[in-house]
Structures are given as structure tokens and as C-alpha cells.
Scaffold this motif. Structure first.
Motif, PDB file in Angstrom:
ATOM      1  N   PRO A 173     -14.917 -22.574  -1.666  1.00 49.96           N
ATOM      2  CA  PRO A 173     -13.480 -22.664  -1.407  1.00 49.96           C
ATOM      3  C   PRO A 173     -13.101 -21.854  -0.159  1.00 49.96           C
ATOM      4  O   PRO A 173     -13.699 -20.805   0.098  1.00 49.96           O
ATOM      5  CB  PRO A 173     -12.855 -22.055  -2.666  1.00 49.96           C
ATOM      6  N   ARG A 174     -12.118 -22.370   0.610  1.00 57.97           N
ATOM      7  CA  ARG A 174     -11.613 -21.578   1.746  1.00 57.97           C
ATOM      8  C   ARG A 174     -10.946 -20.306   1.218  1.00 57.97           C
ATOM      9  O   ARG A 174     -11.008 -19.257   1.813  1.00 57.97           O
ATOM     10  CB  ARG A 174     -10.573 -22.379   2.552  1.00 57.97           C
ATOM     11  N   PHE A 175     -10.229 -20.498   0.102  1.00 58.26           N
ATOM     12  CA  PHE A 175      -9.583 -19.342  -0.537  1.00 58.26           C
ATOM     13  C   PHE A 175      -9.487 -19.605  -2.030  1.00 58.26           C
ATOM     14  O   PHE A 175      -9.545 -20.761  -2.466  1.00 58.26           O
ATOM     15  CB  PHE A 175      -8.172 -19.114   0.029  1.00 58.26           C
ATOM     16  N   SER A 176      -9.354 -18.543  -2.792  1.00 62.52           N
ATOM     17  CA  SER A 176      -9.034 -18.685  -4.211  1.00 62.52           C
ATOM     18  C   SER A 176      -7.970 -17.660  -4.566  1.00 62.52           C
ATOM     19  O   SER A 176      -8.105 -16.481  -4.231  1.00 62.52           O
ATOM     20  CB  SER A 176     -10.276 -18.494  -5.084  1.00 62.52           C
ATOM     21  N   ILE A 177      -6.936 -18.145  -5.218  1.00 65.68           N
ATOM     22  CA  ILE A 177      -5.873 -17.250  -5.674  1.00 65.68           C
ATOM     23  C   ILE A 177      -6.167 -16.871  -7.124  1.00 65.68           C
ATOM     24  O   ILE A 177      -6.306 -17.742  -7.988  1.00 65.68           O
ATOM     25  CB  ILE A 177      -4.500 -17.928  -5.541  1.00 65.68           C
ATOM     26  N   LEU A 178      -6.310 -15.581  -7.345  1.00 68.18           N
ATOM     27  CA  LEU A 178      -6.609 -15.075  -8.690  1.00 68.18           C
ATOM     28  C   LEU A 178      -5.450 -14.204  -9.144  1.00 68.18           C
ATOM     29  O   LEU A 178      -5.408 -13.013  -8.830  1.00 68.18           O
ATOM     30  CB  LEU A 178      -7.882 -14.231  -8.660  1.00 68.18           C
ATOM     31  N   ASP A 179      -4.494 -14.822  -9.799  1.00 72.34           N
ATOM     32  CA  ASP A 179      -3.405 -14.039 -10.391  1.00 72.34           C
ATOM     33  C   ASP A 179      -3.673 -13.976 -11.895  1.00 72.34           C
ATOM     34  O   ASP A 179      -3.520 -14.989 -12.589  1.00 72.34           O
ATOM     35  CB  ASP A 179      -2.055 -14.714 -10.103  1.00 72.34           C
ATOM     36  N   PRO A 180      -4.097 -12.802 -12.392  1.00 72.83           N
ATOM     37  CA  PRO A 180      -4.442 -12.714 -13.817  1.00 72.83           C
ATOM     38  C   PRO A 180      -3.330 -13.223 -14.732  1.00 72.83           C
ATOM     39  O   PRO A 180      -3.599 -13.747 -15.818  1.00 72.83           O
ATOM     40  CB  PRO A 180      -4.703 -11.218 -14.024  1.00 72.83           C
ATOM     41  N   GLU A 181      -2.066 -13.096 -14.294  1.00 72.69           N
ATOM     42  CA  GLU A 181      -0.963 -13.537 -15.149  1.00 72.69           C
ATOM     43  C   GLU A 181      -0.998 -15.048 -15.412  1.00 72.69           C
ATOM     44  O   GLU A 181      -0.480 -15.513 -16.421  1.00 72.69           O
ATOM     45  CB  GLU A 181       0.379 -13.128 -14.542  1.00 72.69           C
ATOM     46  N   LEU A 182      -1.614 -15.794 -14.506  1.00 75.43           N
ATOM     47  CA  LEU A 182      -1.704 -17.248 -14.714  1.00 75.43           C
ATOM     48  C   LEU A 182      -2.645 -17.598 -15.856  1.00 75.43           C
ATOM     49  O   LEU A 182      -2.700 -18.740 -16.298  1.00 75.43           O
ATOM     50  CB  LEU A 182      -2.194 -17.959 -13.446  1.00 75.43           C
ATOM     51  N   THR A 183      -3.408 -16.598 -16.319  1.00 71.52           N
ATOM     52  CA  THR A 183      -4.361 -16.860 -17.406  1.00 71.52           C
ATOM     53  C   THR A 183      -3.834 -16.401 -18.768  1.00 71.52           C
ATOM     54  O   THR A 183      -4.514 -16.561 -19.775  1.00 71.52           O
ATOM     55  CB  THR A 183      -5.712 -16.158 -17.138  1.00 71.52           C
ATOM     56  N   PHE A 184      -2.641 -15.809 -18.790  1.00 75.64           N
ATOM     57  CA  PHE A 184      -2.114 -15.271 -20.055  1.00 75.64           C
ATOM     58  C   PHE A 184      -1.892 -16.369 -21.099  1.00 75.64           C
ATOM     59  O   PHE A 184      -1.825 -16.090 -22.288  1.00 75.64           O
ATOM     60  CB  PHE A 184      -0.777 -14.551 -19.829  1.00 75.64           C
ATOM     61  N   THR A 185      -1.724 -17.610 -20.642  1.00 73.36           N
ATOM     62  CA  THR A 185      -1.415 -18.706 -21.571  1.00 73.36           C
ATOM     63  C   THR A 185      -2.658 -19.287 -22.228  1.00 73.36           C
ATOM     64  O   THR A 185      -2.563 -20.185 -23.055  1.00 73.36           O
ATOM     65  CB  THR A 185      -0.713 -19.844 -20.802  1.00 73.36           C
ATOM     66  N   LEU A 186      -3.825 -18.784 -21.862  1.00 70.53           N
ATOM     67  CA  LEU A 186      -5.062 -19.341 -22.423  1.00 70.53           C
ATOM     68  C   LEU A 186      -5.161 -19.089 -23.921  1.00 70.53           C
ATOM     69  O   LEU A 186      -4.879 -17.982 -24.383  1.00 70.53           O
ATOM     70  CB  LEU A 186      -6.277 -18.690 -21.764  1.00 70.53           C
ATOM     71  N   PRO A 187      -5.634 -20.083 -24.678  1.00 70.42           N
ATOM     72  CA  PRO A 187      -5.931 -19.819 -26.093  1.00 70.42           C
ATOM     73  C   PRO A 187      -7.075 -18.803 -26.198  1.00 70.42           C
ATOM     74  O   PRO A 187      -7.933 -18.742 -25.317  1.00 70.42           O
ATOM     75  CB  PRO A 187      -6.395 -21.182 -26.613  1.00 70.42           C
ATOM     76  N   GLU A 188      -7.058 -18.042 -27.293  1.00 70.69           N
ATOM     77  CA  GLU A 188      -8.084 -17.001 -27.524  1.00 70.69           C
ATOM     78  C   GLU A 188      -9.496 -17.518 -27.312  1.00 70.69           C
ATOM     79  O   GLU A 188     -10.334 -16.867 -26.712  1.00 70.69           O
ATOM     80  CB  GLU A 188      -8.021 -16.534 -28.984  1.00 70.69           C
ATOM     81  N   LYS A 189      -9.743 -18.715 -27.837  1.00 71.05           N
ATOM     82  CA  LYS A 189     -11.093 -19.295 -27.774  1.00 71.05           C
ATOM     83  C   LYS A 189     -11.574 -19.432 -26.331  1.00 71.05           C
ATOM     84  O   LYS A 189     -12.730 -19.178 -26.031  1.00 71.05           O
ATOM     85  CB  LYS A 189     -11.081 -20.701 -28.385  1.00 71.05           C
ATOM     86  N   GLN A 190     -10.669 -19.847 -25.467  1.00 70.84           N
ATOM     87  CA  GLN A 190     -11.076 -20.057 -24.072  1.00 70.84           C
ATOM     88  C   GLN A 190     -11.360 -18.719 -23.392  1.00 70.84           C
ATOM     89  O   GLN A 190     -12.256 -18.620 -22.554  1.00 70.84           O
ATOM     90  CB  GLN A 190      -9.991 -20.805 -23.281  1.00 70.84           C
ATOM     91  N   VAL A 191     -10.580 -17.693 -23.759  1.00 72.90           N
ATOM     92  CA  VAL A 191     -10.826 -16.377 -23.167  1.00 72.90           C
ATOM     93  C   VAL A 191     -12.201 -15.873 -23.620  1.00 72.90           C
ATOM     94  O   VAL A 191     -13.002 -15.376 -22.824  1.00 72.90           O
ATOM     95  CB  VAL A 191      -9.722 -15.368 -23.560  1.00 72.90           C
ATOM     96  N   ALA A 192     -12.469 -16.054 -24.924  1.00 73.56           N
ATOM     97  CA  ALA A 192     -13.771 -15.624 -25.455  1.00 73.56           C
ATOM     98  C   ALA A 192     -14.902 -16.368 -24.750  1.00 73.56           C
ATOM     99  O   ALA A 192     -15.911 -15.765 -24.360  1.00 73.56           O
ATOM    100  CB  ALA A 192     -13.817 -15.873 -26.964  1.00 73.56           C
TER     101      ALA A 192
END
Ligand code: NZQ
Ligand code: ZN
Length: 390
Positions: A173-192
């Protein structure tokens, strides 16, 4: 330490509110295709935010949704058609590994030179690099920390029951934006799953044999310690910014080439697990957790020195015979996965011994007959791993 050449051109833009950088990162005259998955990007509002940022400089924006987990060739070719028809010249992925990988394939397949009309041939297992010499530029907005796809040049693409790893330096990728807040909506299973995937990426590049790569070992151990510290917390307290930020950065650093430079690499757990996904629909992280302990148990002789180092440096295990310390370290690893709600047996995934022939046959079909850091893991050894993972 082994010889290496390390180059990583991806710009990482990390932190709260960094989505607003899109307007500077994407060329202002670009014709952009924004690609996303099955709907989470819409539901969470991130897609609208992305479109608002891109509209600031009046860019022409097209959308392609519906990239499935474990992205399928046929789906991605629909996006390729849009790219060709609309003269798209910049690709933006909004999602997790599946969307990012899918966009990498779209970038390679859009103008594939002699492969035009035969794009499926770009998916050939085991080839060091996709044989095309041009790809569209791409950027990513990451919504799931796991694969490291945001800062590497690999992608895993499915075509029915074939799941193929492809690589090309053209798709960093030319760039990647990593804003941890965009991941807050993940279901527990996906985080695990993301914690496990990151953990396994690190050990695939660590649990081999010693080559005096002291710094690489300590980078790897640093990531493992961090995952053990924040893994449970970021599942139980999804909106804790610092815990999640640490997971996000671990995931990126786990597979961007840094820790593996100059180190032998295994990847057997991944290759066997890809067959579980292709044949049984097992999510990536779950397959890894079921196979890793079996790989370590079957290969404890070849991996002995590093397993003992891991036992001591990660789990503080110093008492007992070599065999006992290794077994304790494997049990600790399983306990860690269980604590995340992730099971570590094939039977937990509903995969019994009656399926082992088909899994081994699939490995053979895909040329996965000389796996591991030493290339000495034959299909027979993979079968032993399956037996040890029952
Ligand atoms: O499809 P949507 O609706 O977007 O939902 C996704 C999907 O169902 C959901 N999701 C993503 N971000 C979300 C969210 N839900 C709520 N809130 C959010 N913020 O999560 C589900 C899983 O997404 P997916 O992208 O499939 O997961 P992951 O990031 O684990 O990617 C897995 C894929 O990456 C490949 C795997 O083989 C698999 O195909 N890998 C790619 C690698 C690479 N490029 O280097 C290396 C890895 O080892 C791995 O093999
Ligand atoms: Zn992985």
C-alpha cells in the motif's frame, strides 16, 4: 544471521482522527474505487466518512462492496471490470485483511499485460511473485487488526476450494490509515482471531532454529509479550484506546517484513490452516490456533532450541527437563488462546480424522509438500500434525 534485503515503502498514518489525512494522501485528481466488505463499513459509518474526505478535493469516487471474508476471485473480477470501464487510477480498501488482499488482487489484475482475459492464472500457488510488471496504486483504511496486509505485499485469494498466497512488491500500500477507534465496533470473536493471527505470524518467523538474530528475536518476543499483556484486555474492554492501539501496532509489525528479515521462516501452520479454511470454512485465526500446538509438538526436535528460549523468555519456564519445559510452554500458549475464547483442537472445529486424507491431498495439490523452515515437512508430517491436533 541470514542475509537479507529489506524494503518497506508503506506510509503508516496512525492514531485517532487520522482519517482526515485521506484528503492529503490520495492524489487530488484521482479517480478512486473505494472497496469494502459485506456491510460493516456502511453500518459503522466509516464508509461515509471516507467518502466525505475524498469529496473534499472533488475526486471522482466509485464504490464496490461485497468482498467476502477470504475474498473470491469471481467477486474481485467484478471490481476489475469497474476499474477498466471507469478508468479508475487509485484503489482504496476500507476493511480487514480480506478487503485489503482483495484490493491488492484488483490492483494486479486490472491491467495484467499478457494475462488479460486469463486473470485466474495470476493465482498460481508457490510462485515467488505474480508475473505482471504494473499495478494500480492503492491505500488502505484498516478496520480489523490481524493480517498485517496493511504494510506488506502479500494477499491470500480464494477460487472455490483453492486458497492461494500471492506476492508482488507492486502492491505494498502507498499508505495505510490505522485509527484504532475504527476497530472498536469489531465483535469479540474477530478481535480474538486478530490476536491469534498476529501471535502466529510472529512465531512463524521465530519458532525455527537459532541464527544469532538477536535483535529479530527480541522484536518478536516484544510483540508476543505485548499481545499477552493486551490480548484479553482489548477483547473485554473494546473501547480501551491504549490496549487496542497496542494490538493494532503489533498486528502491523508482526508481518511487515521487519522481524523476519535475516531469520528462517516456517509458515507450515498457515499453509495447513488455509486448507481448513478452503475445505471447511474455518476462520483464519481459528484454524491457526488448532494447528499451531500440533506443529510444535510434532516438530519439537527441529524447533527445540527456540522452543526452550520461548519457554524461558515468554513464560518464565526454567525448571524441568527440556521436554517438560517445551510441553509446559505449549500448554501455556494453548491456555493463552483459550483465555481469548479460542479453542485449540480440530475436534472443536468439527473436523474429525475422516477429513485428514482430503486435507493432505489438498496440500499436495497446492504444492505444499516441503513445508517448514527446513523444507522437510512432507505431506506425511503434515498428517502427523493433523493427528496431533485432533
Ligand atoms: O465484511 P464486513 O461486513 O466488513 O465484516 C467483516 C468480516 O465479516 C468484519 N469486520 C471488519 N472490520 C470490522 C468488522 N466488523 C465490525 N467492525 C469492524 N470495524 O470482520 C469479518 C472478518 O474480516 P476479514 O477481513 O475477513 O478478517 P481478517 O482481517 O482476519 O482477514 C482474513 C483474511 O486475510 C488473509 C486470510 O487468509 C483471510 O483471507 N490473510 C492475509 C495475510 C496478508 N495479506 O499478509 C496474512 C494472513 O496470514 C492471512 O492469511
Ligand atoms: Zn495469518
Amino acid at each position: 544471521m541470514l542475509n537479507f534485503s529489506f524494503h518497506n515503502p508503506t506510509r503508516i498514518v496512525f492514531g485517532k482522527g487520522q482519517l482526515q489525512e485521506l484528503d492529503t494522501l490520495v492524489p487530488s485528481d484521482a479517480r478512486v474505487l473505494v472497496t469494502y466488505g459485506g456491510g460493516s463499513a456502511k453500518r459503522t459509518g466509516v464508509l461515509d466518512r471516507v467518502k466525505r474526505e475524498l469529496a473534499k478535493s472533488g475526486r471522482v469516487v466509485f464504490e464496490f462492496g461485497g468482498v467476502e471474508p477470504n475474498p473470491q476471485f469471481a467477486t474481485l473480477m467484478k471490481a476489475v471490470e469497474i476499474v477498466r470501464k471507469e478508468n479508475v487510477d487509485f484503489l482504496l480498501a476500507v476493511g480487514g485483511g480480506s478487503v485489503m488482499d482483495g484490493v491488492k488482487f484488483i490492483a494486479l489484475a486490472a491491467r495484467p499485460g499478457e494475462f488479460m482475459g486469463r486473470e485466474l492464472e495470476l493465482l498460481k500457488p508457490g510462485r515467488p511473485q505474480v508475473p505482471v510488471d504494473t499495478a494500480l496504486p492503492l491505500g488502505t483504511v484498516v478496520t480489523l487488526p490481524a493480517t498485517g496486509s496493511e504494510m506488506n505485499c502479500g494477499a491470500v485469494i480464494s477460487n472455490g476450494e483453492d486458497k492461494v498466497v500471492i506476492k508482488s512488491p507492486l502492491v505494498f500500500p502507498r499508505f495505510s490509515i490505522l485509527d484504532p477507534e475504527l476497530t472498536f465496533t469489531l465483535p469479540e470473536k474477530q478481535v480474538a482471531n486478530g490476536v491469534v493471527d498476529t501471535f502466529v505470524h510472529v512465531v512463524e518467523q521465530y519458532m525455527t532454529y537459532p541464527v544469532e538474530g538477536r535483535l529479530q528475536d527480541r522484536f518478536a518476543e516484544g510483540i508476543l509479550h505485548t499481545l499477552i499483556e493486551v490480548g484479553g484486555k482489548t477483547i473485554n474492554e473494546p473501547a480501551d484506546y491504549d490496549a487496542r492501539a497496542n494490538l493494532v501496532w503489533c498486528a502491523t509489525m508482526g508481518l511487515n517484513g521487519l522481524i523476519g528479515a535475516g531469520a528462517p521462516q516456517d509458515w507450515a501452520t498457515h499453509m495447513i490452516s488455509h486448507e481448513l479454511t478452503a475445505l471447511h470454512g474455518v476462520p483464519h485465526g481459528r484454524g491457526l490456533a488448532a494447528i499451531l500446538p500440533g506443529v510444535w509438538r510434532v516438530r519439537k526436535e527441529q524447533k527445540g532450541a527456540k522452543l526452550l528460549q520461548y519457554a524461558e523468555r515468554i513464560w518464565n519456564i526454567v525448571d524441568g527437563s527440556d521436554d517438560e519445559r517445551i510441553e509446559q510452554a505449549i500448554l501455556k500458549t494453548e491456555e493463552f488462546f483459550h483465555g481469548l475464547g479460542v479453542k485449540t483442537r480440530l475436534s472443536d472445529l468439527g473436523i474429525g480424522e475422516e477429513h485428514f486424507d482430503a486435507i493432505v491431498a489438498s496440500l499436495e495439490k497446492h504444492g505444499m509438500t516441503a513445508l517448514s523452515e527446513r523444507g522437510d515437512m512432507t505431506p506425511e508430517v503434515s498428517r502427523q500434525v493433523l493427528q496431533a491436533s485432533r
